[in-house]
Each structure stands twice: as C-alpha cells, then as structure tokens.
Design a protein around this motif. Sequence first.
Motif, PDB file in Angstrom:
ATOM      1  N   ARG A 213      80.858   8.202  -5.570  1.00  0.00           N
ATOM      2  CA  ARG A 213      80.028   6.995  -5.635  1.00  0.00           C
ATOM      3  C   ARG A 213      79.273   6.726  -4.338  1.00  0.00           C
ATOM      4  N   GLU A 214      79.878   7.011  -3.178  1.00  0.00           N
ATOM      5  CA  GLU A 214      79.169   6.802  -1.918  1.00  0.00           C
ATOM      6  C   GLU A 214      77.993   7.771  -1.818  1.00  0.00           C
ATOM      7  N   ALA A 215      78.186   8.993  -2.318  1.00  0.00           N
ATOM      8  CA  ALA A 215      77.078   9.955  -2.336  1.00  0.00           C
ATOM      9  C   ALA A 215      75.957   9.457  -3.243  1.00  0.00           C
ATOM     10  N   ALA A 216      76.322   8.902  -4.399  1.00  0.00           N
ATOM     11  CA  ALA A 216      75.303   8.359  -5.305  1.00  0.00           C
ATOM     12  C   ALA A 216      74.530   7.240  -4.626  1.00  0.00           C
ATOM     13  N   TYR A 217      75.236   6.389  -3.882  1.00  0.00           N
ATOM     14  CA  TYR A 217      74.567   5.282  -3.184  1.00  0.00           C
ATOM     15  C   TYR A 217      73.638   5.809  -2.093  1.00  0.00           C
ATOM     16  N   ARG A 218      74.117   6.741  -1.293  1.00  0.00           N
ATOM     17  CA  ARG A 218      73.292   7.238  -0.197  1.00  0.00           C
ATOM     18  C   ARG A 218      72.110   8.051  -0.712  1.00  0.00           C
ATOM     19  N   LEU A 219      72.305   8.765  -1.798  1.00  0.00           N
ATOM     20  CA  LEU A 219      71.183   9.474  -2.410  1.00  0.00           C
ATOM     21  C   LEU A 219      70.133   8.475  -2.890  1.00  0.00           C
ATOM     22  N   ALA A 220      70.597   7.375  -3.486  1.00  0.00           N
ATOM     23  CA  ALA A 220      69.677   6.332  -3.935  1.00  0.00           C
ATOM     24  C   ALA A 220      68.904   5.745  -2.765  1.00  0.00           C
ATOM     25  N   ARG A 221      69.575   5.525  -1.627  1.00  0.00           N
ATOM     26  CA  ARG A 221      68.889   4.982  -0.456  1.00  0.00           C
ATOM     27  C   ARG A 221      67.818   5.948   0.045  1.00  0.00           C
ATOM     28  N   THR A 222      68.152   7.239   0.056  1.00  0.00           N
ATOM     29  CA  THR A 222      67.172   8.241   0.486  1.00  0.00           C
ATOM     30  C   THR A 222      65.940   8.214  -0.409  1.00  0.00           C
ATOM     31  N   LEU A 223      66.166   8.193  -1.716  1.00  0.00           N
ATOM     32  CA  LEU A 223      65.054   8.155  -2.658  1.00  0.00           C
ATOM     33  C   LEU A 223      64.284   6.842  -2.543  1.00  0.00           C
ATOM     34  N   ASP A 224      65.001   5.768  -2.278  1.00  0.00           N
ATOM     35  CA  ASP A 224      64.376   4.461  -2.124  1.00  0.00           C
ATOM     36  C   ASP A 224      63.417   4.448  -0.939  1.00  0.00           C
ATOM     37  N   HIS A 225      63.879   4.981   0.192  1.00  0.00           N
ATOM     38  CA  HIS A 225      63.021   5.052   1.377  1.00  0.00           C
ATOM     39  C   HIS A 225      61.805   5.941   1.110  1.00  0.00           C
ATOM     40  N   ARG A 226      62.009   7.011   0.365  1.00  0.00           N
ATOM     41  CA  ARG A 226      60.880   7.885   0.024  1.00  0.00           C
ATOM     42  C   ARG A 226      59.872   7.138  -0.841  1.00  0.00           C
ATOM     43  N   ALA A 227      60.384   6.358  -1.795  1.00  0.00           N
ATOM     44  CA  ALA A 227      59.488   5.576  -2.652  1.00  0.00           C
ATOM     45  C   ALA A 227      58.699   4.566  -1.838  1.00  0.00           C
ATOM     46  N   GLU A 228      59.337   3.964  -0.827  1.00  0.00           N
ATOM     47  CA  GLU A 228      58.635   3.021   0.046  1.00  0.00           C
ATOM     48  C   GLU A 228      57.497   3.711   0.782  1.00  0.00           C
ATOM     49  N   ARG A 229      57.782   4.895   1.320  1.00  0.00           N
ATOM     50  CA  ARG A 229      56.736   5.631   2.046  1.00  0.00           C
ATOM     51  C   ARG A 229      55.592   5.995   1.115  1.00  0.00           C
ATOM     52  N   GLU A 230      55.924   6.430  -0.096  1.00  0.00           N
ATOM     53  CA  GLU A 230      54.879   6.786  -1.060  1.00  0.00           C
ATOM     54  C   GLU A 230      54.049   5.565  -1.433  1.00  0.00           C
ATOM     55  N   GLU A 231      54.717   4.421  -1.576  1.00  0.00           N
ATOM     56  CA  GLU A 231      54.006   3.198  -1.946  1.00  0.00           C
ATOM     57  C   GLU A 231      53.053   2.775  -0.832  1.00  0.00           C
ATOM     58  N   ASP A 309      60.484  11.632 -22.317  1.00  0.00           N
ATOM     59  CA  ASP A 309      60.331  12.653 -23.347  1.00  0.00           C
ATOM     60  C   ASP A 309      59.084  13.500 -23.155  1.00  0.00           C
ATOM     61  N   ASN A 310      58.094  12.959 -22.429  1.00  0.00           N
ATOM     62  CA  ASN A 310      56.857  13.722 -22.273  1.00  0.00           C
ATOM     63  C   ASN A 310      56.974  14.799 -21.193  1.00  0.00           C
ATOM     64  N   GLY A 311      58.178  14.967 -20.629  1.00  0.00           N
ATOM     65  CA  GLY A 311      58.384  16.028 -19.657  1.00  0.00           C
ATOM     66  C   GLY A 311      58.010  15.660 -18.244  1.00  0.00           C
ATOM     67  N   VAL A 312      57.546  14.439 -17.996  1.00  0.00           N
ATOM     68  CA  VAL A 312      57.165  14.022 -16.654  1.00  0.00           C
ATOM     69  C   VAL A 312      58.426  13.656 -15.877  1.00  0.00           C
ATOM     70  N   ALA A 313      58.577  14.229 -14.701  1.00  0.00           N
ATOM     71  CA  ALA A 313      59.764  13.951 -13.890  1.00  0.00           C
ATOM     72  C   ALA A 313      59.746  12.498 -13.428  1.00  0.00           C
ATOM     73  N   PRO A 314      60.916  11.883 -13.291  1.00  0.00           N
ATOM     74  CA  PRO A 314      60.954  10.494 -12.834  1.00  0.00           C
ATOM     75  C   PRO A 314      60.470  10.379 -11.398  1.00  0.00           C
ATOM     76  N   THR A 315      59.907   9.233 -11.062  1.00  0.00           N
ATOM     77  CA  THR A 315      59.471   8.991  -9.696  1.00  0.00           C
ATOM     78  C   THR A 315      60.684   8.756  -8.813  1.00  0.00           C
ATOM     79  N   ALA A 316      60.439   8.746  -7.505  1.00  0.00           N
ATOM     80  CA  ALA A 316      61.534   8.500  -6.568  1.00  0.00           C
ATOM     81  C   ALA A 316      62.161   7.139  -6.816  1.00  0.00           C
ATOM     82  N   ALA A 317      61.326   6.131  -7.118  1.00  0.00           N
ATOM     83  CA  ALA A 317      61.855   4.787  -7.368  1.00  0.00           C
ATOM     84  C   ALA A 317      62.718   4.766  -8.624  1.00  0.00           C
ATOM     85  N   GLU A 318      62.283   5.470  -9.663  1.00  0.00           N
ATOM     86  CA  GLU A 318      63.055   5.515 -10.905  1.00  0.00           C
ATOM     87  C   GLU A 318      64.394   6.223 -10.699  1.00  0.00           C
TER      88      GLU A 318
END
Length: 717
Positions: A213-231, A309-318
């Motif tokens: 679970r801690e890995a899931a949380y830290r992975l989410a934080r990494t993706l979250d920061h990436r989404a912020e940079r992309e935004e 379903d359309n095959g599009v990969a989820p965004t970092a935020a998703e």
Amino acid sequence: MDVMGDKATLLETGRFAQSVDVALSADLVLPTESEPSGESVLTTESEMTIGRPRPAGDSAPAVDVDEAGEAVEEARQRLAAEAGDPEAMSVLGAMLLRRGDLDGAEPYLRAATAAGDRAAANNLGVLLHQRGYPDEAAGWWRIAAVAGSAAAAHALGRHHRERGDEPAAEYWLRQSAEQGHALGAYALADLLEHRSDAASEKWMRLAAERGHREAAYRLARTLDHRAEREERAAVREGRRISRAALDLGGGSREAVRDARAGRPARDTREAVRDGRDGARNGRGGPDRDGRNGAREGRSAMRAGEPAADNGVAPTAAEEAEQWYRQAAARGHRRAALHLGAILERRGELKEAGRWYLTSAKDGEPRAACALGFLLRDAGDTESAAVWWLRAAQDGDGNAANALGALHAERGEPQTAERWYRAAMDAGDVNGAYNLGLLCAEQGRTAQAEQWYRQAAYTGHREAANALAILLLQVGDAAGAEPWFSKAAEAGSVDAAFNLGILHAGRGDDATALVWYERAAAAGHTEAALQVAIARLREGDERAAERHLRCAAGGGSAEAAYRLAAVLDARRPPAPAHELGEPLREKNECEEWYERAASQGHRRAQVRVGMLAAGRGDVVEAARWYRLAAEAGSRNGAFNLGLLLAREGSEPEAAVWWARAADAGHGRAALRLALVYARRGELVEGKRWADRAVALGPAEVTERAARLRDALRQELSA
C-alpha cells in the motif's frame, strides 16, 4: 562490498535444496506510515503445511485458526520436530518467533537451518537481528538469499543500506525484487528514488501491483506530480498560442478564456479580504491538506478498472487516482486524504467526504481539517468546528486558523486570537498574518504592524504586501516600497500591481508599466487594464486589445467597456433603423458593452441604451437608460428624458432632466429652460437658462444665452 556468494557452489553441496518454498512471508511488525525512510520491515518465512508448494515470493492464503487450533497445531509440529523432522522444526521455530518466544524458537531454527532449510535460515537471521546481532543475522540471510530466499535477500539488502553500502544493498534488493517480492521491490524503488534514478518507478509499480500500500501511495504521488507538470506545461502552451493568435488578429474570446483557465485573477483592492479568505480560513497555506498536490482525474477511473475501451492509455492524473484509491482501500490514510481532495475538486463531494472521514478517523489531522471545510461549505459550521477542533488539537495549523476565522466572524476576537496563536505554535506562519488582520480590523495599528512584520520576515508574501499597505496608509511610502518589492519578488501579484500604483503616483509611468505588465502576465485583471490604457496612449491598439480582452475576460467592467469602444471605433456606422425592419443581430462590440453594462458600468449602460434605440427597441433602451440614471449617470438621465419626451411623457422627462442638470448636464438644463418657457413659467425658465449658460458646452452656452435674453425681455416688458 561484501562477497555476495556463489549460488551454484552452495547448491552443489546439497546442503540447501533448490526446491521451491512453501513459505508464508508475513510482516512481524506492520509497516507504519510514519516511518521516515519509508522502508519495509523484516519478514519471516514459515513452513506451513498448506498442501502444495508455491512460487517464491508469492503469498500463501492466511490460515485462520482459533487459539485452540493453534495450540493443537503447535503440539503436532512439536512432536514432529522432536522426532527429527526439519520441516516441522522450521515451522515450529517460525510460530514461536511470531509469538515473541525467541529463546524457544532459536534451537528449532538452528536445527532446521543445519538440515538445509532456507526458510529457517532467514528466520534465524530475523531472530538474531531482534536480539541485537545484526552481523550474525546478515550471515544467515546471505546463506538463505543465495539459496533463493527473496525475503532473506530483502532483509540483507536493508542491512547493507543501513550501513551505507548502497552497491551491496542494490544487488540484494534487486535479487529480491526480481523474484516478485513486494517488500524487496519497494525497498529497491526507495533506494533508486533516493538517487533520482528513473528506474525507481518500475519497481514501485511492481510493489504496488503486489499489494504494497505504501508503494501504491508513493506511485500515485509520482504520477500526481507528473500530471501537475503536464498541466502547467499545457497552460503555458495555451497562453502562448492565444497570444500568438491575438497578435495575428485571429484570436477569439473563447480561446483567451481557455488559455487562461485556472489562472488566478484578483483585484488588489480586495487583497486583505482575499488574504483572510485564504490564509485566515486555512485554505491559502501551501499545499493545504494535500489538496493543491492532488489533481482531478476522470470519473470513470476506479480501482481495478481497466483502461478505456477505445485503447487510449489513462493519463497520469487518472492513473494517480487509481493508485490512490487502491492504497486508500488498504487503509492508507494519506492516500484517502488525497483521493478525497481529487473527488472534491471534481465536485463529487459526498464520496470525498467519505474518504476524508475515513482518513480522519485513522488519525490524519489534515483530513479532519479538510472535512471541516467541506462541512463548512455545506453550511454545517457546527460540525465543521468539531473536526477543526480535533485537527487543531492534533497540531494542524490550518485547522487552528480556520477556528480563529470562525470565532472572528462570530464577533469573538479573544477566542479567535487564541486559535491564531495556536496556529503559530503549530508552525503555521499564517497565524501571525491573521493576527495582523485581526488587529487591523480592531484599529490596533501598532500590533497589526508587529504581526505583519513577524510573518513577512518568514517570507509570507501576503503579509509583506499587507505591511506595505499599512505603511502606505500612515504616509510612510519610503518604508512601504521595499516590502512591496519583497512581496512581488516572492510572487505576490497584488504587490506587483501595488508597486505599479506607487510609481504611477510619483509620475514614473515607465517603471509603473513594468510592474503592471508583470502583474498582468500573472493574471491580474486591473493590471492588464492599466497596461491596455498605456498601450492605447502609445497608439498600439493591437496590444491594447489583447490586454483588454484578458482584463475583460477576468471580470473587469471597465476593460469590457473600453474593449467595446475600441471595436466600436473600427466598425462602419450602421444605417438608421427604419420602421418595420427586423432588428439587427448584436455584434461582438455590443456584446462587450452589454457585459460591462450588466456589471453596473454606467457609461456602458448608456451606450447599450443608445444602441437599442438605434435598433428601434425603445423599451430596451429605456430600461438601460433608467438603470444608468438611477445609478447616478447624468447622461443616462438626460437620454431617458429625451426618450420619455418623444413618447409624450414630458412631465416625467422634466424630472429626469432636472436630475441630470443638478449633476452638471448643460443640455438637460437647456431642455428644462425650454419646457418652462413653453409653459409660461418665465422665471423658472430663466433660472434654468442661467444654469445652462454656466454649464456649457459652448454650443449650449450660446443657445442658452439667447433664450435667457429673450426671457429677460419678456419679464421686463
């Protein structure tokens, strides 16, 4: 680096079998979220008779037995162990180790290890580590790890990292992670992340997928920061495109609004009130309750759901939301906090409240504070105060500030001051700023200055801006300027605008324009208007239009009116409306006039009335003229009088002309003089003629003078 051993040589001795484990890896101590290193704990391997072997690193299903069943199982394993069964010795040693009976476990584990049981070797290492013999423990872990124990490799890797031997730590952690061991993958990811190695995300993801679970949380934080940079990158690109489009003359108002999405645009005249709503209520502090870090994903994204379903990969935020959800479902309180923030930003307040509540009940004070804000926004201030109190008592400065603001609104300044001081004690600099605001409201200027200074010295930009305003109000412009500059350099848009006002007041228009442009680039509406006015004076109409659109889009009525005037001057004169013709459609110019008029801009209201009259819409024209006149516009009152007079309501028209004339409108005074002259009220007519002569303009003065002379002759005849 320590010798890592030759796995093949050890296996050839036959002492350690290469068969797969039937071990159940489980934490002796549950990992806590407060561990500063974020590392996983040591694990044991216990040989359980579960009927079938399992691949190394996999977790066997838990065996739920009652105390009586455990006692029976222990007795059975003890009998087998005393009969010389190595597997039973290993299992019994693990059972005693889990119970904390180190003295009872050690002889069984040593005997099983001597018989070649690698799980026993790992568990013996755990036992020795608990006894305070880490080096001896490492020796047994190395033996078990070379024999293929993922748990032992993880423990050995952690042992080397604690001693600063990162190459050895990486080697053994990688051995563990490559066997699919969740704790090994997490520890390897943590080590690589410490080095800023991009490969850390791969192993963090593996650990998360294995249920860490801690890995899931830290992975989410990494993706979250990436989404912020992309935004942020997308917003910058949108602004660049919108500016380029406007420079080419092809930009639309919609493009400007889209490019400016999310940009704060505040009027400096509301700076103190904004600061109260922000820092004072606890919502303006940095990374409030983790909310500023969280970014919204799409509502379709839920834990365990596949990609679209359309095959599009989820965004970092998703994807971040997905991992937050998985970690929160496993009881991670900070993940629940961030998930609640994402849902709140998306407007799913009910579910956000549930996750905030879950996190708050698990002891997360920031979640309790966030839940308080959610309840406050829903109108339940009493329940909000309960959660703020709970969070404040746990040391949350934002919650203490929120309680202070609540009591200040209730007219309880002493209680408010107490909570603001509690916020300061919790390390929240907003407490000092809010104390300054409270003292300023009470007229305690000296104390307000003291608190503003205390907050400003720690780098609080809004406090620095408020301090400069306070100094400016008492006439200390020289003392105010450095604080405005400090606040502006720290990123305060209001301070940059205020510096522009300060320099403009000194006649230094060039320096003022530099600060206005800086504030305008950050989205300050009034600053954009001032830049536009400067560009209009210079004759740069295209640049002026760009800034007027920005300011008008940000809500400035004056900017909307001036933009409409710029567009109005470009268009050819419209033909007069003929009776029976259909009404013409409104163009962009008229839409901007109407936007300004709907915001209460009196000149815009008069202009909209004139345009409506030009289209033949007398009712609409009268409505706008009346709104302007009632708001104090003398032109609105005069035009309304003209409209009423044409409709045959001269007495009412005279009332509005009188109001306009009293406000200094010369033509209205001349109209009144003519009305009274026609009625035979020569004295009153002469009085208004005298008034028209005094008010002007020249054309009115000339006509009014002739009328006055004629009335004077009539009166003297």
